[in-house]
Write an enzyme that holds these catalytic residues in place. Structure first.
Site, PDB file in Angstrom:
ATOM      1  N   HIS A  64      17.478  55.455  30.086  1.00 51.19           N
ATOM      2  CA  HIS A  64      16.105  55.656  30.422  1.00 51.19           C
ATOM      3  C   HIS A  64      15.450  56.107  29.030  1.00 51.19           C
ATOM      4  CE1 HIS A  64      16.250  56.733  35.035  1.00 51.19           C
ATOM      5  NE2 HIS A  64      17.116  55.893  34.607  1.00 51.19           N
ATOM      6  N   GLU A  66      13.536  58.543  28.164  1.00 47.81           N
ATOM      7  CA  GLU A  66      13.780  60.004  27.533  1.00 47.81           C
ATOM      8  C   GLU A  66      15.108  60.304  27.006  1.00 47.81           C
ATOM      9  OE1 GLU A  66      10.680  59.910  31.342  1.00 47.81           O
ATOM     10  OE2 GLU A  66      12.611  58.909  30.515  1.00 47.81           O
ATOM     11  N   CYS A  94      12.486  61.420  35.460  1.00 49.29           N
ATOM     12  CA  CYS A  94      13.318  61.353  36.795  1.00 49.29           C
ATOM     13  C   CYS A  94      14.234  62.645  36.820  1.00 49.29           C
ATOM     14  CB  CYS A  94      14.087  60.192  37.059  1.00 49.29           C
ATOM     15  SG  CYS A  94      15.499  60.038  35.710  1.00 49.29           S
ATOM     16  N   CYS A  97      16.691  62.544  33.709  1.00 53.50           N
ATOM     17  CA  CYS A  97      15.979  62.927  32.670  1.00 53.50           C
ATOM     18  C   CYS A  97      15.574  64.282  32.490  1.00 53.50           C
ATOM     19  CB  CYS A  97      14.776  61.916  32.294  1.00 53.50           C
ATOM     20  SG  CYS A  97      15.345  60.122  32.199  1.00 53.50           S
TER      21      CYS A  97
END
Length: 167
Positions: A64, A66, A94, A97
């Site tokens: 992801h 992040e 999410c 993250c």
């Protein structure tokens, strides 16, 4: 709420500039076949790292934006802690993250779109948030705790280690 927390939650003069860059990273990611997410980490007015979502490009469900930004910023700084840094994300992180943001000791988080906006685009993380509070026996992924006593030996060894680096 203390003055420090109020100050940390208030918008800062450069926030609009940095969040615009995170959003641009998300747009560029979509244009190059990636997911619609971008993130950057800033400390002391300097970008430590910028990244986009690479889940499908790298066949890595943890890639992801992040997490990628955190990994790059930690490498760039030579530290696993990003104290004093702000993470700017094109979307509300999410649970994975968010956990990484906490573990990295990021000071502030600023995001553009909400998780509801992400769900409307087909990225529904809300079910994960709901799963986290369920008892083990009610979770969607069958979960079993096994060999706890043996597992505790690693924690005992960690506690006894005089050269450990706490995190």
């Amino acid at each position: 709420m203390t003055d420090d927390l109020h100050s940390a939650r208030a918008a800062r003069p450069d926030d609009a500039r940095w969040i615009a860059q995170a959003i641009e990273l998300a747009r560029e990611s979509v244009a190059s076949g990636g997911g619609p997410f971008g993130a950057l980490i800033v400390r002391d007015g300097r970008v430590l790292a910028a990244a986009s979502n690479r889940v499908t490009a790298e066949l890595d469900p943890t890639a992801h934006a992040e997490v990628n930004a955190i990994r790059a910023a930690c490498k760039a700084t030579g530290d696993f802690k990003l104290s004093g840094a702000t993470l700017y994300s094109s979307c509300e992180p999410c649970p994975m993250c968010l956990g990484a943001i906490h573990w990295a000791r990021v000071e502030r988080l600023v995001f553009a779109c909400s998780r509801t906006d992400a769900a409307a685009a087909g990225f529904d993380d809300d079910w994960i948030y709901r799963e986290l509070v369920l008892p083990l026996e009610q979770r969607a992924v069958p979960t079993l705790q096994l060999a706890r006593e043996a597992g505790l030996e690693a924690f005992a060894a960690w506690r006894a280690l005089t050269t450990r680096v706490d995190y």
